[in-house]
Design a protein around this motif. Sequence first.
Motif, PDB file in Angstrom:
ATOM      1  N   MET B 438       1.145  -1.749  -0.126  1.00  0.00           N
ATOM      2  CA  MET B 438       0.501   0.355   0.082  1.00  0.00           C
ATOM      3  C   MET B 438       0.680   1.115   0.166  1.00  0.00           C
ATOM      4  O   MET B 438       1.589   1.217   0.280  1.00  0.00           O
ATOM      5  N   GLY B 439       0.319   2.316  -0.623  1.00  0.00           N
ATOM      6  CA  GLY B 439       0.619   3.900  -0.488  1.00  0.00           C
ATOM      7  C   GLY B 439      -0.089   3.860   0.529  1.00  0.00           C
ATOM      8  O   GLY B 439      -1.574   4.380   0.187  1.00  0.00           O
ATOM      9  N   SER B 440       0.047   5.291   0.280  1.00  0.00           N
ATOM     10  CA  SER B 440      -1.022   7.056   1.089  1.00  0.00           C
ATOM     11  C   SER B 440      -0.856   7.852   0.480  1.00  0.00           C
ATOM     12  O   SER B 440       0.714   8.736   0.837  1.00  0.00           O
ATOM     13  N   TYR B 441      -1.191   8.798   0.196  1.00  0.00           N
ATOM     14  CA  TYR B 441      -1.161  10.122   0.035  1.00  0.00           C
ATOM     15  C   TYR B 441      -2.015  11.657   0.439  1.00  0.00           C
ATOM     16  O   TYR B 441      -3.599  11.319  -0.190  1.00  0.00           O
ATOM     17  N   GLY B 442      -1.687  12.012   0.704  1.00  0.00           N
ATOM     18  CA  GLY B 442      -2.877  13.472   1.403  1.00  0.00           C
ATOM     19  C   GLY B 442      -2.219  14.530   0.592  1.00  0.00           C
ATOM     20  O   GLY B 442      -1.194  15.252   0.290  1.00  0.00           O
ATOM     21  N   ILE B 443      -3.898  15.321   0.600  1.00  0.00           N
ATOM     22  CA  ILE B 443      -3.905  16.602  -0.132  1.00  0.00           C
ATOM     23  C   ILE B 443      -4.199  17.847   1.337  1.00  0.00           C
ATOM     24  O   ILE B 443      -5.081  17.521   1.581  1.00  0.00           O
ATOM     25  N   GLY B 444      -3.850  18.735   1.901  1.00  0.00           N
ATOM     26  CA  GLY B 444      -5.029  19.684   2.935  1.00  0.00           C
ATOM     27  C   GLY B 444      -5.589  20.831   1.651  1.00  0.00           C
ATOM     28  O   GLY B 444      -4.794  21.742   1.630  1.00  0.00           O
ATOM     29  N   VAL B 445      -7.108  20.282   1.564  1.00  0.00           N
ATOM     30  CA  VAL B 445      -7.014  20.984   0.979  1.00  0.00           C
ATOM     31  C   VAL B 445      -8.049  22.038   1.048  1.00  0.00           C
ATOM     32  O   VAL B 445      -7.779  23.546   0.415  1.00  0.00           O
ATOM     33  N   SER B 446      -7.964  22.449   3.114  1.00  0.00           N
ATOM     34  CA  SER B 446      -8.099  23.965   3.234  1.00  0.00           C
ATOM     35  C   SER B 446      -7.231  24.571   3.317  1.00  0.00           C
ATOM     36  O   SER B 446      -7.417  25.663   2.559  1.00  0.00           O
TER      37      SER B 446
END
Lengths: 566, 566
Positions: B438-446
Amino acid sequence: MKQSTYLIPTLRDIPSGADIVSHQLMLRAGLIRQSAAGVYSFLPLGWRVLRKVEQIVREEMDRSGAQEMLMPSIQPAELWKESGRWEAYGEELMRVTDRHNREFALGPTHEEVITSIVRDDVRSYKELPMTLYQIQTKFRDERRPRFGVLRGREFLMKDAYSFDKDFEGLDESYEKMYTAYNSIFSRLGLNFRAVIADSGAMGGKDTHEFMVLSNVGEDTIAYSDASDFAANIEIAPVNASYDKPDEAAGELREVETPEQRTIEEVSRFLDVKPEKCIKSILFMADNEPVLLLVRGDHEANEIKLKHELNAETVEMATEQQTKEILGSVPGFIGPAGVPAELNVYADHAVEYIVNGVCGANKEKFHLLNVNPERDFSVTAFKDLRSIQEGDPSPDGRGVIHFKEGIEVGHVFKLGTKYSEALGAEYLNDQGKAKPIVMGSYGIGVSRTVAAVIEENYDENGIVWPACVSPFDVHLIAINVKQEEQRSLAEKIYGTLQARGTEVLYDDRPERAGVKFKDADLIGIPLRVQVGKKASEGFVELKHRKTGEVEEVHVDELSDVLEKCQQ
Amino acid sequence: MKQSTYLIPTLRDIPSGADIVSHQLMLRAGLIRQSAAGVYSFLPLGWRVLRKVEQIVREEMDRSGAQEMLMPSIQPAELWKESGRWEAYGEELMRVTDRHNREFALGPTHEEVITSIVRDDVRSYKELPMTLYQIQTKFRDERRPRFGVLRGREFLMKDAYSFDKDFEGLDESYEKMYTAYNSIFSRLGLNFRAVIADSGAMGGKDTHEFMVLSNVGEDTIAYSDASDFAANIEIAPVNASYDKPDEAAGELREVETPEQRTIEEVSRFLDVKPEKCIKSILFMADNEPVLLLVRGDHEANEIKLKHELNAETVEMATEQQTKEILGSVPGFIGPAGVPAELNVYADHAVEYIVNGVCGANKEKFHLLNVNPERDFSVTAFKDLRSIQEGDPSPDGRGVIHFKEGIEVGHVFKLGTKYSEALGAEYLNDQGKAKPIVMGSYGIGVSRTVAAVIEENYDENGIVWPACVSPFDVHLIAINVKQEEQRSLAEKIYGTLQARGTEVLYDDRPERAGVKFKDADLIGIPLRVQVGKKASEGFVELKHRKTGEVEEVHVDELSDVLEKCQQ
């Protein structure tokens, strides 16, 4: 989207615990998965439908002039204490404590938050009217989550709040939302009614529930087969037109009815029709006794009685109370010879009974040939029974039928309840502070997805209406190992995508039967099947709803699809 | 949208408690309002920007082949106990108990939920690879929420999870996300770098933080002025190319330095440059002593030492420990004459020192003319110092500068941590069960909204880039009481809306100065001002960024705007 690596975990069997069709189909077609009771994930296919419903809601809200925004789920307890709902909301309100031991509600609705924003940031009558809305996740700790996303504990909701200078303004804002809701549910192709609802403790006069008429649901709706009349059976008004039988009044007499208490028992024992019987029920309204009379074939309606008496509480009298007041027990009571100070309310239909039957206020006895006015007096004849199937519609058009209803929307005139509690005032054109007049308007977005399915399925699966179908076209390469089929399917996939069609492309190395079963279950309205005639450039176009199949040459496919989608 | 009844509560003054520009401007321009510490509402204007950022994120995720879905916020505690994070996540995890006393986490991230879905519904290698994502509200009970939506407790995040058969597959999925993130932040016009980050306890080799280089932020980024190199200063590698001074080795001797402990004190007292000094620090690495040497003008880097030694913990030795091991105290220690069994690690730069200065391991004394190898031996010369501004870039191109960084994205190779903990396996082509990688990918939109503002403002307010501006055009009727102005403005409003332009129309009966101040603050890129020349059909087109104004005839307005928007 290529189906081989797209997450659509279809199920052949009906999952246990799924009692209604929409819940079963949402699980079987791979639209949702449960994380906990009443808590669901929307998988990619379900998410696409949810988004489409959301977008229709958004478009109509925007068209109505409402402004979209986004409020937080975490709401300070202080706000809920100001409105009084921190206590009043009870166990349905989920509560959370932060690391500094401050309390918060997980928003089940946002009256408090929006009122506090408007309180701080709206000052003048010039800024009103204003309707604000959001499409946002709500939390309600339902006692009994069930029916999948129909009654969940975490769900997507559109909630709107209107702010007006006065009640006339509220009427206009309410009307706009009412119109927008009609547009939304019409666009979704739902068989719905705006149902007059009980405003309950809120006290507002106008409140409508938007109900999808269905075979499942938690409310029963009385609706006309010839007009748009609809109301919750709990409060539906009854059209009071009865005929008086052309029959001479007989002599009042007492008969022994040793074991006969119910209308059914009495009418059979005495061989009189139930509509000749007078059903008498003693209630305690705010602790004052009141005798309610309805015709034997009708149901007494406590809510109407409560409204009529303007009472806080209405409860059936206990056997003990009945004895004390009428000297008899339930089953043998009646309106004749009651104490003069006892209020007797009767449904209109009772006025038209000639030579009726009622309890004698004497255990094991009934009276025959009872006639209103002659044998008993009535404080008032009112609409006090529940509506029944077959009744004429109260608006004079058509006949009443019953259906279960799924509440998909609710419009509500709040008045100044929240603005007064939280101090949301504006300055009018004379510079005087006035409470802002509010309305509140909700649509259950995730619930609406289920409601759409309840209206659109057959024995093989979902039959999506085009407007919310997860994809426009389901393209199936029947045998991907067959090079001509595969390459033609790939070509069609490319062409359709290029023209902006949303295509789900079944490129899986599965048997044709598996593919067709999945396609039926998933329910995309148009299916393009690339099979043996691929070498000649022919494909099959299948309509999910009718099952109709036409052979189309690949060169004409775009045109034919365009026509179907109009 | 008509501004008179659109909720844009602008503020003239800087709100107290807002320390950074983006927070101040988001409050002042009426984009957000606070409900509780770290908990914000996005008002209509802010919501429009949030949506536009969200849409750019969505488009690039879709382009990468990722599948959108929606997971719940309420997550069963059991899942978090399976992964071990119910305890490990600590106080940042908000917890809630339902009416049946069952425990739930309010999702700060969704590894557990998505892994449980994939565990139950993905079986075969044929269904992999698969990347799933959602754009959804997250909850983290930050110890110190601050900077407005930059560090909030409830915020909008895009989180994606990739599922692969093996680590080669993960590399490809990671690369796709890396590319998508580059596209997203490039489209947003941000000055960002993909920064090599410390993978910490996760053990994965590849992890990048996408950092917007800014004047505020919680990390310091070393970046090259001539390439795309960037790294958190905590782990940035140093380009080890030093020159050895052309200087004959002098005679080693001891000097008294009674009060001089720091490099600065010693170098001033002895009149030698700091780069001639050897900074010596004794560490305890997993309870074993190790002496670290760096040049006097450099900073020792504990994280690099820890990685070099593959140690669990590295801590500075106490004064007591230093005395026991070296017979002296910090400030007077050095590498000469240390016990033979003591490991001495030195940064590469130390190897190039000729006739250096170091502590004598004797209180109040230093050594002069110290030379590596001749006067002390070193276990290994390694990259053990922190990078500095002015250093050459480690990739050989350009010079290093420092900036604060706002972390807007993070890509991370999880490997099999969650799939093993939760038992998410697939069957490979030999029918053998294997853990999914697995991989995990985030973007803080606010958070990204705030980052955009940090890069796009001037003294008068926000200067939106067109791609995320809440509206395309700000139309201002300078004096609505002047009939010609008002009617021309209304006409333009209608025309622009008809051609699909998003217009905010300032129809308020306010003074021109108020309108212009608000318009500057709100920062829509193009402004159309209808003023005195309305009677002749002329309006002013003002560019927010440059302040440039051009007079345009109303008949040409559409064409001119179209050109500006290209």
